[in-house]
Design a protein around this motif. Sequence first.
Motif, short mmCIF file in Angstrom:
data_model
loop_
_atom_site.label_atom_id
_atom_site.label_comp_id
_atom_site.label_asym_id
_atom_site.label_seq_id
_atom_site.Cartn_x
_atom_site.Cartn_y
_atom_site.Cartn_z
N ASN A 15 0.92 -1.41 -0.05
CA ASN A 15 -0.17 0.07 -0.06
C ASN A 15 0.88 1.30 0.05
O ASN A 15 0.07 2.37 0.09
CB ASN A 15 -0.93 -0.10 1.33
N LEU A 16 2.26 0.92 0.05
CA LEU A 16 2.88 2.38 -0.02
C LEU A 16 2.87 3.10 -1.35
O LEU A 16 3.04 2.55 -2.30
CB LEU A 16 4.21 2.22 0.55
N GLN A 17 3.02 4.29 -1.03
CA GLN A 17 3.02 5.29 -2.36
C GLN A 17 4.16 6.24 -2.27
O GLN A 17 4.26 6.83 -1.21
CB GLN A 17 1.82 5.86 -2.63
N PRO A 18 5.21 6.36 -3.04
CA PRO A 18 6.09 7.42 -2.97
C PRO A 18 5.49 8.81 -3.03
O PRO A 18 5.02 9.22 -3.62
CB PRO A 18 7.08 7.11 -4.05
N MET A 19 6.02 9.42 -1.82
CA MET A 19 5.54 10.94 -1.98
C MET A 19 6.82 11.82 -1.25
O MET A 19 7.45 11.30 -0.24
CB MET A 19 4.55 10.94 -0.66
#
Length: 232
Positions: free
Chosen positions: A147-151
């Motif tokens: 569920n990780l998204q680069p931000m």
Amino acid sequence: MANTLLMPKATAVWLVDNTALSFEQIAQFCGLHPLEVKAIADGESAQGIKGMDPIMTGQLTRDEIARAEKDPNHRLKLSDPKVRVPESKRKGPRYTPLSKRQDRPNAILWLVRNHPELKDAQISRLVGTTKSTIDQIRERKHWNSANLQPMDPVTLGLASQIDLDMEVNRASRGREQAQPVGDTLLPAALTERLVPAPEKPKDEDAELDANAVFAKLSALKSKDKDEEADDE
């Protein structure tokens, strides 16, 4: 903590409006250029800035201002602060508020992907994490990897742009520049050798030999007459 002037431009506005100090004295005290102080006096600069009284903030005394007004060569001096706050020396990882800790893995993923030159210690300083967490995210072994998204950590408020740029420049220092991959432009000297020489234009204005043309026509006529005589 260093004793520095609060809101220099607002203080300069107040000194211009409420004292007889010279532009040079105000510029020296506020860390501005004398021409900038002159622009403030002429109404060309700092029009929307409200003046701040340095006497009310305890950074100047009336006696100091009066002494400087009498002596144009006198340099204004900041008053000693009544309360000194020691500088905080941060040790270890940066503290991250509870409300933003859930975004920290996304920020780590962004740093790992966009700045692979950063060391784990640098990432830890930027977003306040541990080496084990960085390794888990880099190797996709984190419990929430799916569920990780680069931000961007700057957008998330976990790090400042200045700190990020400083760490990136520090990590990039001394690294060899990557060689270009794929098709590249050929050197100019080589391309000049590969380009074929232009063909010489034909001389369209070359005149035809009139005598040769008439001689050819005469020969054709003679041949026709001979053939007619044979037929008879």
